[in-house]
Design a protein around this motif. Structure first.
Motif, PDB file in Angstrom:
ATOM      1  N   THR B  55       0.831  -1.202   0.000  1.00 35.78           N
ATOM      2  CA  THR B  55       0.000   0.000   0.000  1.00 35.78           C
ATOM      3  C   THR B  55       0.865   1.250   0.000  1.00 35.78           C
ATOM      4  O   THR B  55       0.630   2.183  -0.773  1.00 35.78           O
ATOM      5  N   ILE B  56       1.884   1.262   0.868  1.00 35.97           N
ATOM      6  CA  ILE B  56       2.753   2.438   0.941  1.00 35.97           C
ATOM      7  C   ILE B  56       3.419   2.690  -0.406  1.00 35.97           C
ATOM      8  O   ILE B  56       3.476   3.822  -0.889  1.00 35.97           O
ATOM      9  N   ALA B  57       3.920   1.620  -1.041  1.00 38.07           N
ATOM     10  CA  ALA B  57       4.611   1.780  -2.321  1.00 38.07           C
ATOM     11  C   ALA B  57       3.671   2.392  -3.357  1.00 38.07           C
ATOM     12  O   ALA B  57       4.035   3.328  -4.079  1.00 38.07           O
ATOM     13  N   ILE B  58       2.442   1.881  -3.429  1.00 37.24           N
ATOM     14  CA  ILE B  58       1.502   2.373  -4.437  1.00 37.24           C
ATOM     15  C   ILE B  58       1.124   3.823  -4.146  1.00 37.24           C
ATOM     16  O   ILE B  58       1.150   4.678  -5.033  1.00 37.24           O
ATOM     17  N   ILE B  59       0.796   4.118  -2.876  1.00 33.51           N
ATOM     18  CA  ILE B  59       0.385   5.483  -2.534  1.00 33.51           C
ATOM     19  C   ILE B  59       1.507   6.471  -2.850  1.00 33.51           C
ATOM     20  O   ILE B  59       1.280   7.518  -3.460  1.00 33.51           O
ATOM     21  N   THR B  60       2.763   6.111  -2.465  1.00 31.55           N
ATOM     22  CA  THR B  60       3.871   7.027  -2.727  1.00 31.55           C
ATOM     23  C   THR B  60       4.045   7.257  -4.229  1.00 31.55           C
ATOM     24  O   THR B  60       4.266   8.379  -4.669  1.00 31.55           O
ATOM     25  N   ALA B  61       3.962   6.169  -5.006  1.00 28.14           N
ATOM     26  CA  ALA B  61       4.176   6.306  -6.443  1.00 28.14           C
ATOM     27  C   ALA B  61       3.150   7.253  -7.049  1.00 28.14           C
ATOM     28  O   ALA B  61       3.499   8.188  -7.788  1.00 28.14           O
ATOM     29  N   VAL B  62       1.877   7.049  -6.717  1.00 31.19           N
ATOM     30  CA  VAL B  62       0.824   7.894  -7.294  1.00 31.19           C
ATOM     31  C   VAL B  62       0.978   9.337  -6.812  1.00 31.19           C
ATOM     32  O   VAL B  62       0.872  10.285  -7.596  1.00 31.19           O
ATOM     33  N   LEU B  63       1.299   9.469  -5.519  1.00 32.10           N
ATOM     34  CA  LEU B  63       1.455  10.809  -4.956  1.00 32.10           C
ATOM     35  C   LEU B  63       2.620  11.549  -5.604  1.00 32.10           C
ATOM     36  O   LEU B  63       2.513  12.734  -5.947  1.00 32.10           O
ATOM     37  N   CYS B  64       3.757  10.849  -5.788  1.00 33.84           N
ATOM     38  CA  CYS B  64       4.928  11.472  -6.407  1.00 33.84           C
ATOM     39  C   CYS B  64       4.584  11.960  -7.805  1.00 33.84           C
ATOM     40  O   CYS B  64       4.919  13.078  -8.190  1.00 33.84           O
ATOM     41  N   GLU B  65       3.908  11.101  -8.565  1.00 27.62           N
ATOM     42  CA  GLU B  65       3.550  11.484  -9.930  1.00 27.62           C
ATOM     43  C   GLU B  65       2.648  12.716  -9.918  1.00 27.62           C
ATOM     44  O   GLU B  65       2.852  13.672 -10.664  1.00 27.62           O
ATOM     45  N   HIS B  66       1.660  12.702  -9.020  1.00 23.84           N
ATOM     46  CA  HIS B  66       0.720  13.821  -8.940  1.00 23.84           C
ATOM     47  C   HIS B  66       1.443  15.120  -8.580  1.00 23.84           C
ATOM     48  O   HIS B  66       1.298  16.128  -9.269  1.00 23.84           O
ATOM     49  N   LEU B  67       2.270  15.058  -7.525  1.00 24.25           N
ATOM     50  CA  LEU B  67       2.948  16.279  -7.069  1.00 24.25           C
ATOM     51  C   LEU B  67       3.909  16.799  -8.130  1.00 24.25           C
ATOM     52  O   LEU B  67       3.984  18.000  -8.383  1.00 24.25           O
ATOM     53  N   TYR B  68       4.645  15.875  -8.767  1.00 22.06           N
ATOM     54  CA  TYR B  68       5.609  16.291  -9.774  1.00 22.06           C
ATOM     55  C   TYR B  68       4.887  16.975 -10.926  1.00 22.06           C
ATOM     56  O   TYR B  68       5.277  18.055 -11.371  1.00 22.06           O
ATOM     57  N   GLN B  69       3.824  16.341 -11.407  1.00 20.60           N
ATOM     58  CA  GLN B  69       3.144  16.916 -12.567  1.00 20.60           C
ATOM     59  C   GLN B  69       2.461  18.223 -12.210  1.00 20.60           C
ATOM     60  O   GLN B  69       2.368  19.127 -13.039  1.00 20.60           O
ATOM     61  N   ARG B  70       2.009  18.349 -10.963  1.00 18.80           N
ATOM     62  CA  ARG B  70       1.427  19.617 -10.544  1.00 18.80           C
ATOM     63  C   ARG B  70       2.511  20.683 -10.472  1.00 18.80           C
ATOM     64  O   ARG B  70       2.324  21.815 -10.910  1.00 18.80           O
ATOM     65  N   GLY B  71       3.692  20.278  -9.934  1.00 14.31           N
ATOM     66  CA  GLY B  71       4.803  21.221  -9.835  1.00 14.31           C
ATOM     67  C   GLY B  71       5.282  21.671 -11.194  1.00 14.31           C
ATOM     68  O   GLY B  71       5.639  22.840 -11.386  1.00 14.31           O
ATOM     69  N   MET B  72       5.306  20.767 -12.157  1.00 15.62           N
ATOM     70  CA  MET B  72       5.771  21.115 -13.500  1.00 15.62           C
ATOM     71  C   MET B  72       4.657  21.735 -14.331  1.00 15.62           C
ATOM     72  O   MET B  72       4.853  22.056 -15.489  1.00 15.62           O
ATOM     73  N   LYS B  73       3.461  21.842 -13.761  1.00 15.29           N
ATOM     74  CA  LYS B  73       2.293  22.384 -14.459  1.00 15.29           C
ATOM     75  C   LYS B  73       1.996  21.629 -15.754  1.00 15.29           C
ATOM     76  O   LYS B  73       1.611  22.203 -16.761  1.00 15.29           O
ATOM     77  N   SER B  74       2.229  20.300 -15.744  1.00 15.80           N
ATOM     78  CA  SER B  74       1.877  19.524 -16.923  1.00 15.80           C
ATOM     79  C   SER B  74       0.597  18.756 -16.630  1.00 15.80           C
ATOM     80  O   SER B  74       0.050  18.822 -15.531  1.00 15.80           O
ATOM     81  N   LYS B  75       0.111  18.034 -17.631  1.00 16.69           N
ATOM     82  CA  LYS B  75      -1.140  17.309 -17.479  1.00 16.69           C
ATOM     83  C   LYS B  75      -0.969  16.201 -16.431  1.00 16.69           C
ATOM     84  O   LYS B  75       0.010  15.458 -16.452  1.00 16.69           O
ATOM     85  N   ILE B  76      -1.920  16.088 -15.535  1.00 14.03           N
ATOM     86  CA  ILE B  76      -1.803  15.081 -14.475  1.00 14.03           C
ATOM     87  C   ILE B  76      -2.386  13.763 -14.982  1.00 14.03           C
ATOM     88  O   ILE B  76      -3.535  13.688 -15.393  1.00 14.03           O
ATOM     89  N   THR B  77      -1.527  12.735 -15.009  1.00 12.57           N
ATOM     90  CA  THR B  77      -1.917  11.482 -15.656  1.00 12.57           C
ATOM     91  C   THR B  77      -1.977  10.329 -14.672  1.00 12.57           C
ATOM     92  O   THR B  77      -1.724   9.197 -15.047  1.00 12.57           O
ATOM     93  N   ILE B  78      -2.314  10.615 -13.398  1.00 10.57           N
ATOM     94  CA  ILE B  78      -2.278   9.505 -12.432  1.00 10.57           C
ATOM     95  C   ILE B  78      -3.401   8.503 -12.681  1.00 10.57           C
ATOM     96  O   ILE B  78      -3.332   7.379 -12.210  1.00 10.57           O
TER      97      ILE B  78
END
Lengths: 197, 340
Positions: B55-78
């Motif tokens: 669970t931790i691995a999956i949550i971190t992966a999705v969260l990292c992708e979300h935060l990164y794409q939000r930070g880069m202002k690109s399309k969020i593809t989670i």
């Protein structure tokens, strides 16, 4: 003197894969990053580098064992090896300009850079330190050259692929190359412990 | 001019103009589904700790992708499931008893460094989950090699520590392995069902094969990489795996232990990081099999699947160059003519 082919093969594989100079010792990075932008220059550089590496390893071995050891001046080996390598590279520079001008203009500045490359100095020093025989020194030089060639070609192919990727602006170019090198090094740790010399 | 409804406008795009139900997210969620049996078996044998790590691995992966794409202002593809899949694979490749920060670091390395910095899904050179696992293994060698004995009792918290079958094979040889598992048939059944020490998701060959069969049925993976991967590995195990003599090794043990099945069917077949031409895939698979067995038999690590996949990932661009498809209707310029 009986040649031990297993030992020679182990030396070549160890120097090229397991203790790859670029990915495990992180030597020779200036040329590595400078030439690996394009496959064409990477291939040219690999060939030149391997040739120079073998010849300078054998030249240094001859000078070390027949001049420096009898005269008991082995403490001068760093200076002498730099001189030998630089002189030889300068000579090959002149020859290449006449014989293969096309390749010369492509590699231009990097050929001069070879003379101050750390791998090309490290190989004679390791040869002298480990007291390798002439054939073993040659094998070690060949392995190091092949390992560097492998690193350059892998890197060039990845960087050409990355040209099309949407790498974030701050990471374009060199920073990305460093990250790729780190990840390749991570992959190459899998080889560790394969041959212990 | 009359107002034209958005969906009635003609869309002009570059080829290929293929109409298909398949989308990235559909494929990704199918792969996630196909890994479900393996995850369930892992949870069954290794208990709440395994579920926790996954669970931790999956949550971190999705969260990292979300935060990164939000930070880069690109399309969020989670929602396309690829980050979920990476997280799941990182989790499945972990030992069951890792502390909580291990999956966090692994998923971060996999998503941010190996995938997003290269430009996101489709551009990464290395398999994210394999890179995450390799990073963890060399950063935390001790924590990443504490293996728990499988227990079917879900609530029992402190299982005994033990070694993986490959670890025993490497350190003490085949005789010790026989001693632990009894006879050969028992050894094969235990390994096949997944009742052995190992990473959460790699133990049960049966569960993984069910998932792989689903992927084959849907046509999402082809036979080329798994067959060449496992074929080469089996051949090498048979020829060089024996003690002292050639052709005396036991290929079956090597095929159904370690991460071989998980690696060959689910990680090496990653669309992005394997060669796209079939002939290239055969070479890629054979290289993976060869390197895996080289590391298992001669190397310093008992298991080499992750490293083999990562090393072959380095060679993927070169393999792709070697098998460039012919451009239709294009004639190579004659070398003599160009010189004039």
């Amino acid at each position: 003197m009986a040649l031990d082919f297993t030992k020679l093969m182990e030396l070549i594989i160890s120097a090229s894969l397991i203790n790859n100079f670029v990915f495990t010792r992180f030597l020779g990075l200036c040329i590595f990053f400078g030439v690996s932008k394009k496959m064409e220059t990477a291939v040219g550089m690999s060939i030149t580098f391997t040739a120079v590496m073998m010849i300078s390893a054998s030249l240094s071995w001859l000078i070390f064992n027949y001049v420096m050891v009898p005269l008991d001046i082995t403490f001068l080996k760093i200076i002498v090896f730099i001189g030998v390598v630089a002189g030889f590279v300068q000579a090959s520079d002149t020859i290449m300009r006449k014989v293969a001008p096309g390749l010369y203009y492509k590699l231009g500045i990097y050929l001069a850079l070879i003379s101050t490359n750390c791998i090309i100095l490290a190989v004679p020093l390791i040869n002298a330190g480990e007291k390798y025989s002439f054939i073993e020194s040659l094998a070690f030089g060949l392995g190091s050259g092949l390992g560097f060639a492998l690193a350059l070609i892998i890197m060039a192919s990845i960087r050409e692929k990355l040209e099309l990727a949407e790498v974030p602006a701050p990471f374009k170019g060199l920073p990305m190359a460093f990250i790729v090198t780190g990840l390749i090094a991570l992959a190459f740790t899998g080889f560790s412990g394969l041959i212990t010399l | 001019m009359a107002e034209i409804k958005k969906e009635h406008q003609l869309t002009v795009s570059v080829s290929p103009h293929v109409k298909s139900e398949e989308t990235t997210s559909r494929i990704m969620w199918s792969v996630n589904l196909s890994l479900l049996p393996a995850a369930l078996i892992g949870a069954y044998f290794f208990g709440p700790r395994a579920v926790f790590a996954l669970t931790i691995a999956i949550i971190t992966a999705v969260l990292c992708e979300h935060l990164y794409q939000r930070g880069m202002k690109s399309k969020i593809t989670i929602n396309d499931g690829s980050a979920f899949l990476t997280g799941l694979l990182v989790g499945l490749n972990l030992p069951p008893s890792v502390p909580f920060y291990i999956p966090v670091i692994g998923s971060f390395v996999a998503i941010v460094i190996t995938k997003q910095l290269f430009g996101g899904l489709g551009f990464n050179v290395f398999n994210p989950a394999a890179a995450g696992r390799a990073f963890l293994l060399i950063s935390f060698p001790k924590l990443m090699t504490i293996w728990k004995e499988p227990t079917a009792a879900f609530v029992q918290m402190d299982a005994k520590t033990t070694a993986t079958p490959l670890g025993i094979l490497k350190e003490e040889g085949i005789a010790k392995l026989m001693e632990v598992f009894g006879d050969k048939t028992n050894l094969y059944t235990e390994l096949f069902m997944g009742h052995r020490a190992g990473s959460i998701g790699e133990t049960s060959t049966l569960a993984l094969l069910i998932g792989a069969a689903f992927l084959f049925y849907r046509g999402y993976i082809s036979w080329h990489i798994p067959v060449s991967f496992m074929g080469t590995a089996a051949a090498m195990a048979w020829v060089f795996g024996g003690k002292g003599a050639l052709f005396a090794g036991d290929p079956i043990i090597h095929l159904i232990s370690g991460g071989m099945i998980l690696g060959a069917f689910f990680m090496a077949t990653d669309y992005v990081t394997c060669p796209s031409v079939k002939k290239g895939q055969l070479i890629f698979g054979a290289g993976c099999g060869f390197l895996t067995m080289l590391i298992r038999l001669k190397g310093g690590y008992p298991e080499g699947v992750m490293f083999a996949i990562l090393i072959m990932n380095c060679f993927t661009p070169i393999i792709d160059r070697g098998f460039k498809t012919k451009v239709f209707g294009f004639k190579k310029p004659d070398s003599k003519e160009t010189k004039k």
